[in-house]
Design a protein around this motif. Structure first.
Motif, PDB file in Angstrom:
ATOM      1  N   CYS A 327       0.845  -1.205   0.000  1.00 32.63           N
ATOM      2  CA  CYS A 327       0.000   0.000   0.000  1.00 32.63           C
ATOM      3  C   CYS A 327       0.884   1.261   0.000  1.00 32.63           C
ATOM      4  O   CYS A 327       2.110   1.162   0.024  1.00 32.63           O
ATOM      5  N   SER A 328       0.246   2.423   0.025  1.00 31.42           N
ATOM      6  CA  SER A 328       1.001   3.689  -0.004  1.00 31.42           C
ATOM      7  C   SER A 328       1.956   3.790   1.177  1.00 31.42           C
ATOM      8  O   SER A 328       3.105   4.183   1.045  1.00 31.42           O
ATOM      9  N   GLY A 329       1.461   3.443   2.351  1.00 31.65           N
ATOM     10  CA  GLY A 329       2.308   3.438   3.543  1.00 31.65           C
ATOM     11  C   GLY A 329       2.780   4.810   3.970  1.00 31.65           C
ATOM     12  O   GLY A 329       2.358   5.847   3.451  1.00 31.65           O
ATOM     13  N   CYS A 333       0.389   7.858   3.573  1.00 37.42           N
ATOM     14  CA  CYS A 333      -0.893   7.598   4.227  1.00 37.42           C
ATOM     15  C   CYS A 333      -0.795   7.930   5.714  1.00 37.42           C
ATOM     16  O   CYS A 333       0.158   7.524   6.387  1.00 37.42           O
ATOM     17  N   HIS A 335      -2.356   6.713   8.103  1.00 34.39           N
ATOM     18  CA  HIS A 335      -2.482   5.532   8.974  1.00 34.39           C
ATOM     19  C   HIS A 335      -1.238   4.660   8.944  1.00 34.39           C
ATOM     20  O   HIS A 335      -1.126   3.714   9.718  1.00 34.39           O
ATOM     21  N   GLY A 336      -0.334   4.918   8.030  1.00 38.17           N
ATOM     22  CA  GLY A 336       0.799   4.027   7.815  1.00 38.17           C
ATOM     23  C   GLY A 336       1.836   4.108   8.932  1.00 38.17           C
ATOM     24  O   GLY A 336       2.301   5.190   9.281  1.00 38.17           O
ATOM     25  N   SER A 364       1.734  -4.446   4.200  1.00 38.73           N
ATOM     26  CA  SER A 364       0.695  -3.459   4.490  1.00 38.73           C
ATOM     27  C   SER A 364       1.164  -2.582   5.645  1.00 38.73           C
ATOM     28  O   SER A 364       1.605  -3.097   6.678  1.00 38.73           O
ATOM     29  N   ALA A 365       1.033  -1.283   5.497  1.00 41.77           N
ATOM     30  CA  ALA A 365       1.536  -0.384   6.541  1.00 41.77           C
ATOM     31  C   ALA A 365       0.579  -0.248   7.723  1.00 41.77           C
ATOM     32  O   ALA A 365       0.900   0.410   8.711  1.00 41.77           O
ATOM     33  N   CYS A 366      -0.597  -0.855   7.625  1.00 41.63           N
ATOM     34  CA  CYS A 366      -1.476  -0.986   8.790  1.00 41.63           C
ATOM     35  C   CYS A 366      -2.414  -2.163   8.538  1.00 41.63           C
ATOM     36  O   CYS A 366      -2.394  -2.767   7.460  1.00 41.63           O
ATOM     37  N   LYS A 368      -5.406  -2.412   7.858  1.00 49.34           N
ATOM     38  CA  LYS A 368      -6.520  -2.254   6.927  1.00 49.34           C
ATOM     39  C   LYS A 368      -6.317  -3.052   5.630  1.00 49.34           C
ATOM     40  O   LYS A 368      -7.270  -3.511   5.012  1.00 49.34           O
ATOM     41  N   GLY A 369      -5.077  -3.202   5.229  1.00 47.12           N
ATOM     42  CA  GLY A 369      -4.771  -4.069   4.084  1.00 47.12           C
ATOM     43  C   GLY A 369      -5.302  -3.581   2.751  1.00 47.12           C
ATOM     44  O   GLY A 369      -5.707  -4.383   1.907  1.00 47.12           O
ATOM     45  N   CYS A 370      -5.278  -2.275   2.504  1.00 45.66           N
ATOM     46  CA  CYS A 370      -5.860  -1.704   1.269  1.00 45.66           C
ATOM     47  C   CYS A 370      -5.313  -2.340  -0.016  1.00 45.66           C
ATOM     48  O   CYS A 370      -6.058  -2.523  -0.974  1.00 45.66           O
TER      49      CYS A 370
END
Ligand code: SF4
Length: 437
Positions: A327-329, A333, A335-336, A364-366, A368-370
Motif C-alpha cells: 500500500c502507499s504506507g 498515508c 495511517h501508515g 501493508s503499513a497498517c 486495513k490491508g488496502c
C-alpha cells in the motif's frame, strides 16, 4: 464548488480525502479509456496541482496525490473543462463501475459492454435514491473476454454469457450466483438490486456492502426482492485471481501492450510517456485493475516495448515486484506505520520464491490491508515497532509473530523460501526461539 475533506472518506474530485502527503483526488474514468490528449492533461494536473504522483487503484481509477487546499479549486476547474468533474459529490461517490478494460477490442469477448457501462453510469448519476449507497459499493461488468475481472470483489457483478437464443448477463452478488438478466436490462436490473439492498438493510447503515447483507439474510432474499426470477443455486463462484496481462497480446485487428506499474504508482512524467507512446502508434490507453495500463493500437512495433521497459514499466509477469502487493504506507498515508513500498521493494527478490504465482507477499503499513484485501501466503502488517507476520491470511487476521524489524523479516523470508508452506508456521516459531526474539 463543493470542497469537503474528510479522513477515511473515499476520495473524489469534489470531495477529496486528506492523506499524509496532502489531498487525494480520485478520477473515475468511465470505461477506463484515455486518449493521449486526456492522459497528457491528467499528467499536467498531477504536476501542476499535486505532488506529481498518481496511483492506479485496484478499481482502475486514477488518484492524484499531494493536492493542496490552495490548488484544489484550480484543479477542479481544469477537471471540469476536461469533462472529469461530476455535478454532485454524492453522485460522484457512487459511480463505482469496474468493467473489462479491453471491451470493444477483445475479439474473444462475448459482447461489447461499452453501452452498458454508459447507461449504468448515467443511472447512477441520476437516480438520487441510489446516492445512499456506500462509496465502497462496487458494480462490475465483465465482457467475457480473455482477461476475467475480479468479480468476487464486487457487490453486484454482471458477467456476459453466450446463451441460446441470446447473450445474457449472469449476475453475482458478492461473488455468489444470484440470477441472470437480458443484455439490455443491465442498468435496470442493477438499480433494482441496489434498491433492494437499501430497502432490506433498512436503517442499519453498518451494512455497507452486499456481503454484509447476504451474511445475514442470504443471496436469494436480495434476488427475490429485486424481482430476479432465474436464480440458480447461489454457489460461491468468483474470480479473484489476476490474469497474466503484461507484455504484447494480439487481439484480432489490435495489438495490446500490457504495461505493469510498480505498486500501481506512477508519476506525471510516466503518464506523459504513456500518452506520447499511445500517440506515436495512433492508439489509446485503457486502465486496468491489475496494476497495469494497456496501450492499444492497430500495430505496435516491438521496439516500443523495449522503450517502455527502459522507461520503468514492467512487461514481464514473472518480474519479482509483480508478486508483491504494497500500500502507499508512510508517509503518504496518515495511517501508515511503516514505509511499506520501500520495504516491499527491498523484499522483492525473495517474494517470487514464496509462491509460484499470484501475490506471494503483501506488505501493508497498517491492518486495513488496502493493497490486497484478501489472504496472501505471507502478509506483513506495519506497527510502530516493526512488522507483524500473518501466514495464509489477510492483514486484519491474527498475527503469528509480532514486532519484527526488517533484518529479521528478511532472514525469516529467506528461510521460508526453502520451506513448504505447511511447515512455515512451525519454522517461524523455531526461528524466533533460536533468534531470541
Ligand atoms: S493499508 Fe496502507 S494505505 Fe491503507 S490505510 Fe493502512 S497504511 Fe493507509
Amino acid at each position: 464548488m463543493s470542497v469537503v475533506h474528510r479522513k477515511g472518506w473515499c476520495p473524489g474530485a469534489l470531495r477529496p480525502m486528506e492523506s499524509g502527503d496532502g489531498l487525494i483526488v480520485r478520477l473515475r474514468i468511465m470505461g477506463g479509456a484515455l486518449s493521449p490528449d486526456l492522459a497528457r492533461a491528467i499528467a499536467a494536473c498531477a504536476k501542476d496541482y499535486g505532488n506529481g504522483l498518481i496511483d492506479l487503484s485496484g478499481r482502475a481509477n486514477l488518484q492524484l496525490r499531494g493536492v493542496t487546499r490552495a490548488t484544489l479549486p484550480a484543479l477542479q476547474a481544469r477537471l471540469d473543462a476536461l469533462g472529469l468533474l461530476d455535478i454532485d459529490p454524492n453522485a460522484e461517490a457512487i459511480r463505482n463501475i469496474l468493467a473489462s478494460p479491453l471491451t470493444g477490442i477483445d475479439p474473444s469477448a462475448v459482447l461489447d459492454i461499452g453501452s452498458g457501462i454508459r447507461v449504468l453510469d448515467e443511472r447512477l448519476r441520476n437516480d438520487t435514491r441510489l446516492h445512499r449507497l456506500s462509496p465502497k459499493f462496487l458494480f462490475l461488468i465483465d465482457d467475457g473476454g480473455c482477461f476475467p475481472m475480479p468479480s468476487g470483489s464486487a457487490d453486484i457483478a454482471f458477467l456476459a454469457r453466450a446463451g441460446q437464443p441470446a447473450f445474457f448477463f449472469e449476475i453475482r452478488l458478492a461473488g455468489k450466483r444470484a440470477g441472470s438478466c437480458a443484455v439490455d436490462d443491465l442498468s435496470e436490473t442493477a438499480a433494482r438490486l441496489a434498491h433492494a439492498f437499501l430497502k432490506l438493510r433498512g436503517a442499519d447503515e453498518t451494512i455497507r456492502r452486499i456481503a454484509d447483507l447476504t451474511a445475514r439474510i442470504g443471496t436469494d432474499a436480495i434476488a427475490q426482492a429485486a424481482g430476479l426470477t432465474d436464480m440458480p443455486n447461489a454457489a460461491e463462484d468468483s474470480c479473484n485471481v489476476a490474469p497474466r496481462v503484461l507484455g504484447a497480446h494480439a487481439l484480432g485487428a489490435h495489438t495490446v501492450l500490457g504495461l505493469g506499474i510498480p505498486f500501481g504508482r506512477l508519476d506525471a512524467q510516466a503518464l506523459h510517456t504513456l500518452a506520447d507512446a499511445a500517440e506515436t502508434v495512433e492508439g489509446e490507453l485503457r486502465l486496468s485493475p491489475w496494476r497495469a495500463i494497456f496501450l492499444v493500437a492497430n500495430q505496435i512495433h516491438p521496439d516500443l516495448a523495449g522503450r517502455m521497459h527502459d522507461a520503468g514499466f514492467i512487461l514481464d509477469e514473472e518480474a519479482p515486484i509483480r508478486s508483491i502487493a504494497a500500500c502507499s504506507g508512510k508517509p503518504a498515508c496518515l495511517h501508515g506505520a511503516t514505509a511499506s513500498q520501500a520495504d516491499a521493494a527491498r523484499l522483492a527478490p525473495l517474494a517470487r520464491k514464496l509462491a509460484a504465482s499470484g501475490i506471494a507477499l503483501h506488505v501493508s503499513a497498517c491492518a486495513k490491508g488496502c493493497a490486497h484485501p484478501r489472504p496472501a501466503p505471507v502478509t506483513l502488517i506495519g506497527r510502530d515497532r516493526g512488522y507483524d507476520l500473518v501466514l495464509d491470511a489477510g492483514a486484519g487476521d491474527q498475527p503469528l509473530l509480532r514486532g519484527l524489524d526488517m533484518p529479521v523479516v528478511e532472514r525469516l523470508l529467506q528461510k521460508f523460501v526453502t520451506t513448504p508452506p505447511i511447515e512455515r508456521a512451525t519454522l517461524a516459531h523455531q526461528f524466533c526461539v533460536e533468534a531470541q526474539i
